[in-house]
Enzyme design. Structure first.
Site, PDB file in Angstrom:
ATOM      1  N   THR A 201     -12.169   5.417   6.036  1.00  0.00           N
ATOM      2  CA  THR A 201     -12.671   6.051   7.260  1.00  0.00           C
ATOM      3  C   THR A 201     -12.744   7.565   7.041  1.00  0.00           C
ATOM      4  O   THR A 201     -12.048   8.094   6.186  1.00  0.00           O
ATOM      5  CB  THR A 201     -11.654   5.702   8.374  1.00  0.00           C
ATOM      6  OG1 THR A 201     -11.805   4.326   8.674  1.00  0.00           O
ATOM      7  CG2 THR A 201     -11.802   6.540   9.617  1.00  0.00           C
ATOM      8  N   THR A 252      -6.370   7.436   9.788  1.00  0.00           N
ATOM      9  CA  THR A 252      -7.002   6.399   8.974  1.00  0.00           C
ATOM     10  C   THR A 252      -5.926   5.414   8.548  1.00  0.00           C
ATOM     11  O   THR A 252      -4.805   5.821   8.234  1.00  0.00           O
ATOM     12  CB  THR A 252      -7.720   6.988   7.747  1.00  0.00           C
ATOM     13  OG1 THR A 252      -8.214   5.893   6.950  1.00  0.00           O
ATOM     14  CG2 THR A 252      -6.802   7.850   6.879  1.00  0.00           C
ATOM     15  N   GLY A 253      -6.251   4.137   8.571  1.00  0.00           N
ATOM     16  CA  GLY A 253      -5.251   3.150   8.187  1.00  0.00           C
ATOM     17  C   GLY A 253      -5.497   1.842   8.903  1.00  0.00           C
ATOM     18  O   GLY A 253      -6.584   1.627   9.460  1.00  0.00           O
TER      19      GLY A 253
HETATM   20  N1  ASP Z   1      -8.569   2.716  10.891  1.00  0.00           N
HETATM   21  C1  ASP Z   1      -9.752   1.988  10.557  1.00  0.00           C
HETATM   22  C2  ASP Z   1      -9.786   0.709  11.342  1.00  0.00           C
HETATM   23  O1  ASP Z   1      -8.776   0.070  11.469  1.00  0.00           O
HETATM   24  C3  ASP Z   1      -9.859   1.666   9.096  1.00  0.00           C
HETATM   25  C4  ASP Z   1      -9.716   2.843   8.158  1.00  0.00           C
HETATM   26  O2  ASP Z   1      -9.014   3.793   8.452  1.00  0.00           O
HETATM   27  O3  ASP Z   1     -10.337   2.797   7.074  1.00  0.00           O
HETATM   28  O4  ASP Z   1     -10.846   0.321  11.774  1.00  0.00           O
END
Ligand code: ASP
Length: 335
Positions: A201, A252-253
């Site tokens: 993300t 992000t996560g």
């Molecule tokens: N946080 C994002 C989600 O769960 C994914 C990511 O951070 O890559 O959609």
């Protein structure tokens, strides 16, 4: 009587000390700061080819230059955040916009949000399939509607009516993301978390010359997610938060955990109600709370004095920043 004068003198010394502290902060605060992330969990240097590493450097540099050009001429933190994220959305290298991952049904459903630290105004879109730059649509929701979050078809109709650029859903097809989906489909036995692997993300937080904070986040979500699944990125307080009184945060996560722990707001709340510094608050939420749940991810955060934190509990997080003091840094790994 002597005791009384001593007490007054003591008060005088304390107030001088506090004044000095304030002045030091104001004087040392950079005029502007832009801090960006390109997701957490890329692994180590060994996992990336030198060509790919260079490509990341080039694009991140371009993002920083664009953002600092806006901020240095007195532009707003919101403009810098939106511009920074648009560049990353237009690149196939990140899981946002062009490079969005696929759902289990082989579609791309994109989420984004943006928040203005001045007045807690916020806008977001979720589950959109034909908006080229979801971050700009999120900003339109914030400024051009009386709502905070629009989803799916409704969000697309609104964005189109506002003059936001629309694309055919096939625009989001990239061979690399399609192959990731096929790989995951083959390994049906793995858990959702294992399957999701990397988080790429994108996000940005900025402080402008007027002292205003802003934050934004954009994503394709997690590979092989169920159709209709929405993660933390468009959820204000979970993936994005900005309050001039405390800080701006983009996360992000693994979104489900970031929603449950209201991560971005939690960092702001620890600062506001406990008086904690940015670093301590971010570290507590990412490395204590989330880690204890085995939830991977990280945040970038910026306080109203221009102090930055880039905190993650994964092997790495792509992050970069530029300040009015001339500091410009790009990190792809832990380092
Ligand atoms: N946080 C994002 C989600 O769960 C994914 C990511 O951070 O890559 O959609």
């Amino acid at each position: 009587m002597r005791q009384f004068f001593f007490f007054v003198f003591l008060l005088f010394l304390i107030s001088c000390e506090q004044g000095a502290k304030k002045d030091t902060n104001a004087a040392s605060r950079p005029e502007y700061v832009l801090l960006i992330h390109g997701g957490a969990g890329y692994g180590t240097r060994a996992d990336m080819s030198p060509e790919r590493e260079k490509a990341y450097h080039d694009i991140l540099e371009c993002v920083l230059d664009t953002g600092s050009a806006i901020l240095s001429r007195g532009g707003s933190s919101l403009d810098a955040v939106e511009a920074a994220i648009r560049i990353m959305e237009n690149s196939p290298m990140f899981n946002a916009g062009k490079g969005a991952v696929f759902t289990e049904q082989g579609c791309n459903e994109l989420d984004a949000s943006i928040m203005d630290g001045r007045d807690l105004n916020a806008g977001a879109v979720a589950g959109v399939r034909s908006i080229r730059n979801p971050i700009s649509a999120a900003r339109e929701v914030m400024t051009g509607s009386k709502h905070v979050l629009l989803i799916g078809e409704g969000a697309e109709k609104f964005a189109a009516a506002q003059g936001i650029e629309m694309v055919d859903p096939s625009y989001f097809y990239t061979e690399r993301r399609w192959r990731s989906l096929q790989r995951i489909r083959k390994k049906q036995e793995e858990s959702y978390r294992e399957k999701s692997g990397k988080f790429s993300t994108v996000g940005a937080v900025a402080l402008d010359q007027q002292g205003n904070l802003a934050a934004g986040t954009s994503t394709g979500g997690m590979t092989n997610k169920m159709a209709g699944r929405v993660g933390d990125s468009p959820v204000i307080g979970a993936g994005t938060y900005a309050d001039n009184e405390t800080c701006a945060v983009s996360a992000t996560g693994h979104g489900e955990y970031f929603i449950r722990h209201v991560v971005a707001y939690d960092i702001s709340a620890l600062m506001k109600y406990k008086g904690w510094g940015l670093e301590k608050a971010a570290n507590h939420v990412i490395n204590k709370k989330l880690k204890s749940r085995k939830a991977g991810g990280g945040v970038i955060a910026l306080d109203n004095n221009g102090m930055m934190a880039a905190t993650f509990n994964t092997t790495s997080m792509i992050r970069a920043w530029v300040t009015s003091d001339g500091e410009k840094k790009i990190f792809l790994y832990e380092e």
